[in-house]
Write a protein that holds these residues in place. Sequence first.
Motif, PDB file in Angstrom:
ATOM      1  N   ALA A 282      58.785  52.715  40.350  1.00 44.15           N
ATOM      2  CA  ALA A 282      58.337  51.358  40.656  1.00 44.15           C
ATOM      3  C   ALA A 282      57.030  50.983  39.983  1.00 44.15           C
ATOM      4  CB  ALA A 282      58.194  51.189  42.176  1.00 44.15           C
ATOM      5  N   PHE A 283      56.269  51.991  39.533  1.00 46.95           N
ATOM      6  CA  PHE A 283      54.939  51.680  39.013  1.00 46.95           C
ATOM      7  C   PHE A 283      54.701  52.268  37.630  1.00 46.95           C
ATOM      8  CE2 PHE A 283      50.330  52.151  38.703  1.00 46.95           C
ATOM      9  CZ  PHE A 283      49.928  50.855  39.021  1.00 46.95           C
ATOM     10  N   MET A 284      54.903  53.567  37.481  1.00 49.45           N
ATOM     11  CA  MET A 284      54.547  54.224  36.228  1.00 49.45           C
ATOM     12  C   MET A 284      55.410  53.752  35.062  1.00 49.45           C
ATOM     13  SD  MET A 284      51.933  56.233  36.683  1.00 49.45           S
ATOM     14  CE  MET A 284      52.021  57.456  35.383  1.00 49.45           C
ATOM     15  N   GLY A 289      56.023  50.674  30.093  1.00 53.35           N
ATOM     16  CA  GLY A 289      56.730  49.709  29.252  1.00 53.35           C
ATOM     17  C   GLY A 289      55.871  48.514  28.892  1.00 53.35           C
ATOM     18  N   LEU A 290      55.090  48.014  29.859  1.00 54.66           N
ATOM     19  CA  LEU A 290      54.230  46.861  29.596  1.00 54.66           C
ATOM     20  C   LEU A 290      53.146  47.184  28.576  1.00 54.66           C
ATOM     21  CD1 LEU A 290      53.362  43.965  30.276  1.00 54.66           C
ATOM     22  CD2 LEU A 290      51.996  44.906  32.160  1.00 54.66           C
ATOM     23  N   THR A 292      53.210  49.592  26.359  1.00 53.75           N
ATOM     24  CA  THR A 292      53.850  49.848  25.061  1.00 53.75           C
ATOM     25  C   THR A 292      54.124  48.531  24.341  1.00 53.75           C
ATOM     26  OG1 THR A 292      54.882  51.872  25.896  1.00 53.75           O
ATOM     27  CG2 THR A 292      55.827  50.882  23.909  1.00 53.75           C
ATOM     28  N   TRP A 293      54.653  47.549  25.086  1.00 54.27           N
ATOM     29  CA  TRP A 293      54.886  46.238  24.472  1.00 54.27           C
ATOM     30  C   TRP A 293      53.573  45.618  23.998  1.00 54.27           C
ATOM     31  CZ3 TRP A 293      52.769  41.612  26.104  1.00 54.27           C
ATOM     32  CH2 TRP A 293      53.232  40.474  25.421  1.00 54.27           C
ATOM     33  N   LEU A 294      52.514  45.760  24.792  1.00 51.45           N
ATOM     34  CA  LEU A 294      51.232  45.153  24.434  1.00 51.45           C
ATOM     35  C   LEU A 294      50.684  45.720  23.135  1.00 51.45           C
ATOM     36  CD1 LEU A 294      48.737  43.407  25.079  1.00 51.45           C
ATOM     37  CD2 LEU A 294      47.857  45.331  26.425  1.00 51.45           C
ATOM     38  N   VAL A 295      50.705  47.038  23.000  1.00 57.29           N
ATOM     39  CA  VAL A 295      50.111  47.630  21.798  1.00 57.29           C
ATOM     40  C   VAL A 295      50.983  47.366  20.566  1.00 57.29           C
ATOM     41  CG1 VAL A 295      48.831  49.383  23.082  1.00 57.29           C
ATOM     42  CG2 VAL A 295      51.149  49.895  22.331  1.00 57.29           C
ATOM     43  N   ILE A 296      52.301  47.317  20.731  1.00 59.86           N
ATOM     44  CA  ILE A 296      53.166  46.997  19.583  1.00 59.86           C
ATOM     45  C   ILE A 296      52.961  45.538  19.168  1.00 59.86           C
ATOM     46  CG2 ILE A 296      55.558  46.722  18.844  1.00 59.86           C
ATOM     47  CD1 ILE A 296      56.262  49.157  20.489  1.00 59.86           C
TER      48      ILE A 296
END
Length: 434
Positions: A282-284, A289-290, A292-296
């Motif tokens: 629910a958290f990790m 994923g969030l 990872t999307w931000l840095v990409i």
Amino acid sequence: MATFPPYPTHPPYADGPAGGGARHAHWWQRRWVRYGALSTLLALSGLVILALVREQTGTEGFLVGLGLAVLPVPLLVAAFRWLDRVAPGPWRNLVFAFAWGACAAALIAIVANSFATRWIATSTADPASADTLGATVIAPVVEESAKAAAVLLVFLFRRRDFTGIVDGVVIAGITATGFAFTENILYLGTAFGTDQLTGDSGIASVTAATFFVRVIMSPFAHPLFTVLTGIGFGVAALSAERQHVRRVLVPLSGLLLAMGMHALWNGSAAFGGFGFFAVYAAFMVPAFGLLTWLVIWTRQRELRTVREELPPYVLAGWLTPGEPYALGSMRARRTARDYARHRFGKPARRTVAEYEAYATSLAFLRHRGRRGRADADFVVRERELLAELWWRREIARPALDHAARMTAPPVPVVAPPWPAYGHPANPAYNPYRS
């Protein structure tokens, strides 16, 4: 909008690459002295942490833990290096970050956590809760602070290599990877020792369970926590020098978030039998994923910044028209390096890679200046970067121009709406039909 000085139309330095004359410095300010002192500190920390871990796990347990703990390291390092491809930082920064995490930060954490746990056990009415309190309160604060020290040192003393969010993520992630490596040796070696005492083996052993949780399910845990601190420092790097409060509060906020996430992760075992899996799912995983999307997304934005900021240097004659496109495409960059290597050998490939890195730094510098966030040495730094490009232009420019031609998207050819000259618009008309 900020105004810029006119671009020079000739190389600013006639006798070699940028740099200028060496200034007189005291012996303790010389680079080899600083590097020597830092290397000695890290080496001593490594020897001490090695002795402490071996004392707790035994020689056999240490070797087993080392062999298992090293498995996720290449994957994590490769992932962070991939993120850093747009504006790759020096290898020495990454080596320092990993060594700090594996040696200095791990030593600080072991000593401080052990001391705090003993103090809690002797000063509270419920000594049994000392381990839980230490894991959920003391360990997150100590460990995240120790890892954040590496990010802070690079931010302060290698400022030119620390230009944005991606740099903060990479330094923080590599530091946390080193820390997790040493911690995994300790946990896996201790688990192996427990199995040796109880006679357990196979998939039901403590070693297998520890390996599954720490290496298979959550190798990204420590990097995920510390990356929040790195993002804070990255935002501070993008801020103007006059924004003192922001440059202090944002990294501090990132550090507090890292501590909070770390505490939640460590305390998940206290939420019941399925607490770990509930927090994980629910958290990790969503947080991973969030981020990872931000840095990409940030990486793609950096490439767009390169394409948008370099055209003015084309007008000034410093770059060829195809270079902004080629430098803003990872595929074109790779094509340019391969072209140089096939034509002139490996040194030429390295020259093109250096040219790409300096041009990217130039684009980032202009981007900060255009947004009113340039440092006081903007003009000096711009001239240094232009000089570095100038001395590599004879090899890099042909390679980048070739890459621009090879990777440019095809231009669609659309038929005109009017009929061809001498032929009617009727498609059924055939002049060769009798």
